[in-house]
Design a protein around this motif. Structure first.
Motif, short mmCIF file in Angstrom:
data_model
loop_
_atom_site.label_atom_id
_atom_site.label_comp_id
_atom_site.label_asym_id
_atom_site.label_seq_id
_atom_site.Cartn_x
_atom_site.Cartn_y
_atom_site.Cartn_z
N PRO A 1 -2.31 10.63 4.26
CA PRO A 1 -1.13 10.31 3.46
C PRO A 1 -1.54 9.47 2.16
N HIS B 1 0.39 10.25 -1.30
CA HIS B 1 0.68 9.27 -2.21
C HIS B 1 0.29 9.25 -3.60
N ALA C 1 -2.91 6.04 14.83
CA ALA C 1 -2.00 5.11 14.23
C ALA C 1 -1.08 5.93 13.35
N VAL C 2 -1.62 6.99 13.07
CA VAL C 2 -0.83 7.63 11.94
C VAL C 2 0.05 8.89 12.66
N ASN D 1 3.13 6.42 12.62
CA ASN D 1 3.66 5.91 11.27
C ASN D 1 4.44 7.23 10.58
N LYS E 1 6.47 6.76 8.23
CA LYS E 1 6.46 7.06 6.48
C LYS E 1 5.20 7.90 6.13
N ALA E 2 4.18 7.48 6.81
CA ALA E 2 2.87 8.35 6.37
C ALA E 2 2.86 9.96 6.67
N LEU F 1 5.17 11.54 3.98
CA LEU F 1 4.59 11.84 2.75
C LEU F 1 3.64 12.92 2.71
N LEU G 1 -0.28 -1.01 0.17
CA LEU G 1 0.77 -0.96 1.32
C LEU G 1 1.82 0.15 1.37
N ALA G 2 1.44 1.06 0.33
CA ALA G 2 2.28 2.27 0.08
C ALA G 2 2.69 3.07 1.42
N LEU G 3 1.70 2.93 2.35
CA LEU G 3 2.07 3.96 3.40
C LEU G 3 2.81 3.21 4.62
N ILE G 4 3.11 2.12 4.44
CA ILE G 4 3.77 1.47 5.62
C ILE G 4 5.02 0.75 5.13
N ILE H 1 -2.62 1.64 7.10
CA ILE H 1 -1.99 2.74 7.79
C ILE H 1 -1.18 2.31 8.78
#
Ligand code: SF4
Lengths: 377, 85
Positions: free
Chosen positions: A148, A152, A206-207, A265, A267-268, A271, B31-34, B51
């Motif tokens: 991720p 980004h 977690a991801v 996660n 959002k991750a 991405l 903090l871009a990934l959360i 993460i």
């Protein structure tokens, strides 16, 4: 520090150790694979194997990102680094990994290549921004945890119109590797490796969440317990696995509830889905070519793909014959089975990838070897 | 790369950069990934990027369980097995 030290309490570890000893059925063996290099490290550091009854054996898995990168891919990075005008930015651990012809990124740097070490993908982007005349290539490795961040920085590079930034993508996927272990002849047919259950990775989960493991827990009848990286987390996860095996269950359970939810996660994940797609096949050290196990940039992001920009070609590379890393990565051997462990091969002079990073089984054994029995197996 | 520990968010700046602290050591993470991290949150950091947020309620539950296991160290294992199942 409460959220670290609290999970390292010695009295609780002793109590868990007793609970595990009381829970195991003496007439059976429990072979538990910790997939993740972070767990391998914790198990060595805290001597967890010594806290377990002799019929509970920990088998090390392929979850050390530095260890599983195939030599031809590393050769490709070295080739890239030697191109005029290129700056190759790499996670630090990769620099010392032996490549073909006794090369490494560190040696390439000594030979004049511009190789720089970064702790985070964001640093690679910062270098590209600060040095517009250099072609900055980020050497991206790792599992779902680092992908991720790579996605980004690619999106950021596009937003900023950075024409001198690209990514040499080597990201790999955890479920594919677990499946390959379960499908390996050593496990399925030969019975040389037994894996009765898995200690699931903390950060990967977690991801991606716990959901992706549900398929093979059910399909292959192997319980999975996702565990945090601290010693009490690992001990409790072992206790939970023993319990499932005793009861004949094969479910996905989560010990690491403070960091992992079933969906992971989102959002991750979004991405990653935006920027990457699966490669039909990708080579791993030790595991060979695995279908749908690696990521590459989607064609919409081709401008940031170093493999296309620099036309990187990979050639097959022979493994060092003495090095047992491929077998160690598959869980077939232990570091102490390697004839040159700790003699010729040391962290100062690593012969194989497993001796380089702190998550590699050989490096973990070497560093904490006073606590490791001379011969496991 | 994987050996990370939870850190506390001290302040959040531009472009999702945050100042964080662990055991008195300060550093900067992205903090871009959360989503939705706030000052005072604990986040799990991997290679410079958060993460996930640490769920403090769940962390406290786990700590309470370990506490109880430790306190009952001397008791017969059976009593504790019940608590765990
Ligand atoms: S000790 Fe060195 S040579 Fe032997 S398996 Fe480990 S990394 Fe390879």
């Amino acid at each position: 520090m409460r959220y670290i030290n609290g999970f390292r309490d010695g009295r609780a570890a002793t109590a868990l150790s007793r609970l595990i000893a009381a829970a195991v059925e003496p007439e059976r063996d429990y072979h538990l694979m910790e997939f993740c290099g972070g767990h391998t490290h914790a198990i060595s550091r805290y001597g967890i194997q010594d806290l377990l009854p002799p019929n509970v054996r920990l088998v090390h898995g392929p979850g050390c990102p530095v260890c599983v990168l195939a030599t031809p891919r590393l050769d490709g990075a070295i080739e890239l680094a030697r191109r005029p005008g290129v700056t190759l930015v790499s996670y630090g651990d990769m620099l010392r990994v032996p490549a073909s012809r006794r090369l490494s990124l560190l040696k390439a740097r000594a030979g004049g290549a511009d190789v720089r070490m970064a702790y985070s993908a964001a640093e690679a982007l910062a270098i590209a921004t600060a040095e517009p005349r250099r072609q900055v290539v980020f050497f991206a490795i790792g599992f779902e945890t680092t992908a991720p961040a790579t996605a980004h920085v690619i999106l950021e590079a596009r937003r900023r119109g950075l024409g001198n930034f690209s990514v040499y993508c080597n990201h790999v996927l955890t479920p594919a590797a677990i499946l390959s272990i379960l499908d390996a002849p050593e496990v399925r047919d030969l019975g040389r490796v037994r894996v009765d259950g898995f200690i699931g990775p903390s950060h990967v989960s977690a991801v991606i969440g716990s959901r992706p493991y549900e398929y093979f827990a059910e399909e292959y009848r192997r319980p999975v317990v996702i565990a945090g990286f601290e010693p009490l987390d690992v001990m409790l996860a072992i206790r939970m696995l023993v319990e499932q095996l005793n009861q004949g269950r094969a479910c996905v359970e989560n010990e690491f509830t403070r960091g992992v939810v079933r969906d992971g996660n989102r959002k991750a994940q979004q991405l990653v889905a935006e920027v990457f797609e699966m490669r039909p096949s990708f080579e791993w050290r030790g595991l060979g070519q695995l279908p749908y196990s690696g990521l590459r940039l989607k064609s919409a992001y081709a401008d940031f793909d170093a493999e296309r920009r620099f036309d990187v070609r990979t050639r097959p590379a022979p493994e060092n014959k003495a090095c047992q890393c491929p077998a160690i990565i598959r869980g077939v051997k232990n570091p102490t089975d390697c004839p040159i462990f700790g003699t010729v091969c040391t962290p100062r002079n690593p012969i194989g990838s497993c001796m380089v990073s702190a998550e590699g089984a050989c490096a973990a054994y070497y560093k904490y070897r006073r606590r490791v029995p001379a011969k496991a197996g | 790369m994987c050996l990370a520990i939870p850190v506390r968010v001290l302040s959040i700046g531009v472009d999702d950069w945050a100042e964080v602290e662990i055991g008195g050591v300060h550093s900067r993470v992205s903090l871009a990934l959360i989503d939705g991290a706030a000052v005072g949150d604990y986040v799990i950091v991997h290679a410079g990027f958060a993460i996930n947020r640490l769920d403090l309620e769940e962390a406290e539950k786990s700590l309470a369980l370990f506490d109880e296991i430790a306190r009952r160290l001397g008791e017969p294992a059976d009593a504790l097995h019940q608590r765990l199942s």
